[in-house]
Design a protein around this motif. Structure first.
Motif, short mmCIF file in Angstrom:
data_model
loop_
_atom_site.label_atom_id
_atom_site.label_comp_id
_atom_site.label_asym_id
_atom_site.label_seq_id
_atom_site.Cartn_x
_atom_site.Cartn_y
_atom_site.Cartn_z
N THR A 64 0.82 -1.16 0.05
CA THR A 64 0.07 0.08 0.13
C THR A 64 0.90 1.37 0.01
OG1 THR A 64 -1.78 -1.13 1.18
CG2 THR A 64 -1.80 1.10 1.20
N ILE A 65 1.71 1.09 0.78
CA ILE A 65 2.77 2.35 1.00
C ILE A 65 3.54 2.73 -0.41
CG2 ILE A 65 4.91 3.09 1.96
CD1 ILE A 65 3.92 2.13 4.64
N GLY A 66 3.88 1.42 -0.86
CA GLY A 66 4.71 1.71 -2.34
C GLY A 66 3.86 2.03 -3.39
N SER A 67 2.37 1.67 -3.35
CA SER A 67 1.39 2.02 -4.47
C SER A 67 1.32 3.48 -4.29
CB SER A 67 0.43 1.28 -4.31
OG SER A 67 0.40 0.04 -4.46
N VAL A 68 0.93 4.14 -3.15
CA VAL A 68 0.83 5.35 -3.04
C VAL A 68 2.20 6.24 -3.60
CG1 VAL A 68 0.15 7.45 -1.16
CG2 VAL A 68 -0.82 5.34 -1.23
N ALA A 69 3.34 5.69 -3.08
CA ALA A 69 4.44 6.45 -3.20
C ALA A 69 4.61 6.46 -4.76
CB ALA A 69 5.47 5.83 -2.45
N LEU A 70 4.60 5.43 -5.42
CA LEU A 70 4.97 5.26 -6.72
C LEU A 70 3.89 6.17 -7.44
CD1 LEU A 70 6.87 4.10 -8.82
CD2 LEU A 70 5.18 2.03 -9.04
N ALA A 71 2.61 6.28 -7.00
CA ALA A 71 1.46 6.92 -7.78
C ALA A 71 1.85 8.58 -7.81
CB ALA A 71 0.17 6.91 -7.01
N LEU A 72 2.67 8.90 -6.66
CA LEU A 72 2.90 10.33 -6.57
C LEU A 72 4.28 10.55 -7.50
CD1 LEU A 72 2.43 11.00 -2.75
CD2 LEU A 72 1.13 12.18 -4.45
N ILE A 73 5.06 9.57 -7.39
CA ILE A 73 6.40 9.84 -8.27
C ILE A 73 6.10 9.98 -9.65
CG2 ILE A 73 8.42 8.67 -8.76
CD1 ILE A 73 8.50 7.63 -5.99
N LEU A 74 5.13 9.16 -10.05
CA LEU A 74 4.61 9.08 -11.56
C LEU A 74 4.08 10.13 -11.77
CD1 LEU A 74 4.01 5.36 -12.37
CD2 LEU A 74 5.55 6.45 -12.96
N PHE A 75 3.16 10.78 -11.12
CA PHE A 75 2.28 12.13 -11.56
C PHE A 75 3.56 13.18 -11.50
CE2 PHE A 75 -0.16 15.94 -9.96
CZ PHE A 75 -1.33 15.77 -10.75
N ASP A 76 4.31 13.25 -10.51
CA ASP A 76 5.13 14.14 -10.52
C ASP A 76 6.07 14.33 -11.95
OD1 ASP A 76 6.85 16.64 -9.21
OD2 ASP A 76 8.56 15.13 -9.53
N GLY A 77 6.43 12.97 -12.26
CA GLY A 77 7.08 12.74 -13.69
C GLY A 77 6.39 13.29 -14.83
N GLY A 78 5.04 12.93 -14.58
CA GLY A 78 3.99 13.57 -15.86
C GLY A 78 4.10 14.93 -15.68
N LEU A 79 3.96 15.70 -14.61
CA LEU A 79 3.97 16.96 -14.30
C LEU A 79 4.85 17.72 -15.19
CD1 LEU A 79 1.83 18.80 -12.87
CD2 LEU A 79 3.49 18.98 -11.12
N ARG A 80 5.89 17.09 -14.98
CA ARG A 80 7.28 17.86 -15.63
C ARG A 80 7.66 17.50 -16.84
NH1 ARG A 80 10.05 19.80 -11.12
NH2 ARG A 80 8.97 19.18 -9.00
#
Length: 599
Positions: A64-80
């Motif tokens: 669960t922690i990994g899923s939330v963390a990876l979701a934020l990381i990938l969203f930030d990657g798309g944002l940039r």
């Protein structure tokens, strides 16, 4: 009280672990150790086999922690990620993220069969677990070493890392289904992949548009814009997963849409997500380190090392050279991208999926994945910067990054205020060089606020504030960077600042407001200069391009590598590109004619 004390101790230890992870970044920056490796080691030292002896075996919580963390990381990657960069490299990056992952898993499987004694399906699962890359650690190391990659290489790796995780997770789930429930017809697997992609992409698109709509239409209280965006990213991920789509693809698409739209509080959102993704990575890495069992690793270390060697030396290079064959990457770029396939937390996160669903020998997949990640970080992580220099796919970052201040203007979305201090060697101070879409509005000098007219002439130490579109604000950095001239400047070669030949005409058009034909926006500067010269380009060639001029600085293997930029009006009108030697010969001929009295 005992239960309350246990909770308090748990909170204290968790906070101390996060603090230790943050402070350990100083060690990584000083010695070049991959940051991910440091955080993993912090988790391992705190775990059951470490000095603190914390017992942690909750795989569901870790997932669960990994899923939330990876979701934020990938969203930030798309944002940039800029749309233009995405469009320019979606072909090679898309192949690497799909076919490349499949080829990597397939070529790693034989090593797992012979080293671990697994069947072919189980061996393919091992390959799928370690097939995806972790670009975050790569770019951290390149930044720490003061390197910048060629734009095309950097963009390809960035987009690949954003879209290869969903496919690796999909491949892992399919193989687990086959192991647990038997082989599936190919059309069921294909329909599952199509459904995951379409549902994830659709929810990501709708969610991204919804985030943009809320930010621009609703007057959220100051300070809540960024938390809203971060929470919305997790909601989009969860909705896609509940709808049987790829949540990781959904958040990347949503980030891509939000990052390329005019939104309120853009700078606040980016700054907040910097901190959020940083803490998310630390949390994920420390938890995965806690989940490891070092006492089991000696039993699998040698077979896992064989898998790691096959992955780094055979599978990844073969996948890169195969997928990039249709594209115009040279062998140096392909070799570097083969070596830069760094494995990270995503591999360990995927390796936890078999344990989550109780696959036979689930701990074996986790242990092998853990060893592969450690070896990749140790061997590839410490050699990325030397490899980049040796293969000449990066250039020294000789200029420091300028300090930039961004302020949103309520009531509109098209402009924001961007502020910079003026250094003694900034192109703007030396030449007044500025793109036509940026407009100076005020100058702060000696604690006094002046209009641009009152502040003329500008001085070192002034603070200049400009109006600029939010999506272009970062491009102003190059005009305010404190860039001293070379020790032995050549006035015929010295441009205002420098770019590499792999930059495109479209990128320069965005900065200078140039008129470029749509079919030429993807053309690199090196190819443009080659098309405008009647012979092979040489150092000193000058090619006008609208309001600026391109000055060839360095040619490598017959191709323009470095280019200086200067104002075009400094050149003689209608002057064809000539070299410094040719200019000197013309001056000599004019002098001889003058001494002979000839016309």
């Amino acid at each position: 009280m005992g239960a309350l004390d246990a909770v308090s101790v748990g909170i204290l230890l968790s906070a101390l672990l996060i603090l230790a992870g943050i402070l350990s970044s100083l060690v990584a920056l000083r010695f070049g150790a991959p940051l991910l490796l440091v955080f993993l080691l912090v988790g391992m030292l705190a775990g059951e086999a470490g000095p603190l002896g914390l017992k942690f075996d909750d795989v569901r919580l870790a997932y669960t922690i990994g899923s939330v963390a990876l979701a934020l990381i990938l969203f930030d990657g798309g944002l940039r990620t800029r749309y233009q960069s995405f469009r320019n490299v979606i072909g090679p990056a898309g192949l690497l993220a799909t076919v490349g992952v499949l080829v990597t898993a397939a070529l790693t499987a034989p090593a797992a069969v012979y080293a671990l004694g697994l069947g072919w399906t189980e061996a393919l699962l091992v390959g799928a677990v370690v097939a995806s890359t972790d670009a975050a650690a790569v770019f951290f190391l390149l930044h720490a070493k003061g390197l910048r990659l060629r734009p095309r290489v950097s963009a390809t790796l960035e987009v690949e890392s954003g879209v290869n995780d969903p496919f690796a997770i999909f491949l892992t789930i399919v193989l687990i289904e086959i192991i647990l429930h038997g082989a599936k017809p190919w059309y069921e697997i294909a329909s599952f992949l199509v459904a995951e992609t379409l549902v994830g992409g659709l929810i990501g698109y709708v969610g991204g548009r919804g985030v943009v709509l809320v930010l621009n239409r609703l007057n959220l209280p100051q300070g809540l814009h960024a938390p809203f965006v971060a929470t919305a990213a997790v909601v989009i991920f969860a909705l896609a997963e509940v709808g049987h789509g790829s949540g990781f693809l959904a958040v990347y698409v949503a980030g891509l849409i939000v990052g390329n739209s005019a939104v309120r509080a853009h700078n606040t959102v980016v700054t907040f997500l910097d901190a959020a993704t940083w803490l998310a990575q630390i949390g994920m890495f420390v938890v995965l380190g806690l989940l490891s069992w070092p006492d089991r690793l000696p039993h699998t270390i040698l077979p896992a090392l064989a898998v790691a060697a096959t992955l780094m030396l055979v599978a990844r290079p073969a996948a890169v050279f195969l997928c990039l064959a249709p594209f115009s990457f040279n062998w140096r770029e392909k070799t570097f991208m083969s070596w830069v396939g760094l494995r990270g937390a995503v591999g360990i996160f995927i390796a936890a999926i078999p344990m989550l669903v109780s696959v036979p020998n689930a701990h074996l997949y986790f242990d092998v994945g853990f060893v592969v990640v450690l070896v990749s970080l140790l061997v590839q992580g410490w050699t990325i910067a030397p490899a980049a220099r040796w293969l000449r796919v990066s250039f020294p970052r000789s200029e420091p990054r300028p300090r930039r201040v961004e302020l949103d203007l309520p009531g509109q979305l098209e402009q924001e205020i961007v502020g910079y201090p003026l250094g003694p060697h900034s192109p703007y101070l030396r030449r007044g060089l500025l793109p036509n879409w940026a407009r100076p509005t005020l100058v702060v000098r000696d604690e006094r606020i002046l209009s641009p007219a009152e502040a003329e002439p500008l001085r070192e130490g002034d603070y200049v504030y400009l109006l600029a579109p939010p999506e272009r604000a970062q491009a102003l950095d190059r005009f305010f960077v404190d860039m001293p001239p070379p020790a032995r400047p050549d006035p015929m070669l010295l441009g205002d600042f420098f770019v590499t030949g792999d930059h495109t005409l479209g990128e320069l058009a965005d900065i200078y407001g140039l008129s470029i034909a749509p079919e030429e926006t993807a053309m690199t500067l090196a190819d443009f200069i080659a098309s405008r010269t009647v012979r092979h380009p040489k150092a000193g060639d000058i090619v006008p391009l609208g309001a600026i001029a391109l000055v060839v600085q360095q040619v490598t293997d017959g191709r323009v590598a470095n280019i200086g930029l200067r104002l075009a009006e400094e050149l003689e009108p209608e002057t064809p590109p000539v070299t410094v030697v040719e200019r000197f010969k013309r001056a000599v001929r004019r002098a001889r004619r003058g001494s002979d009295g000839s016309a």
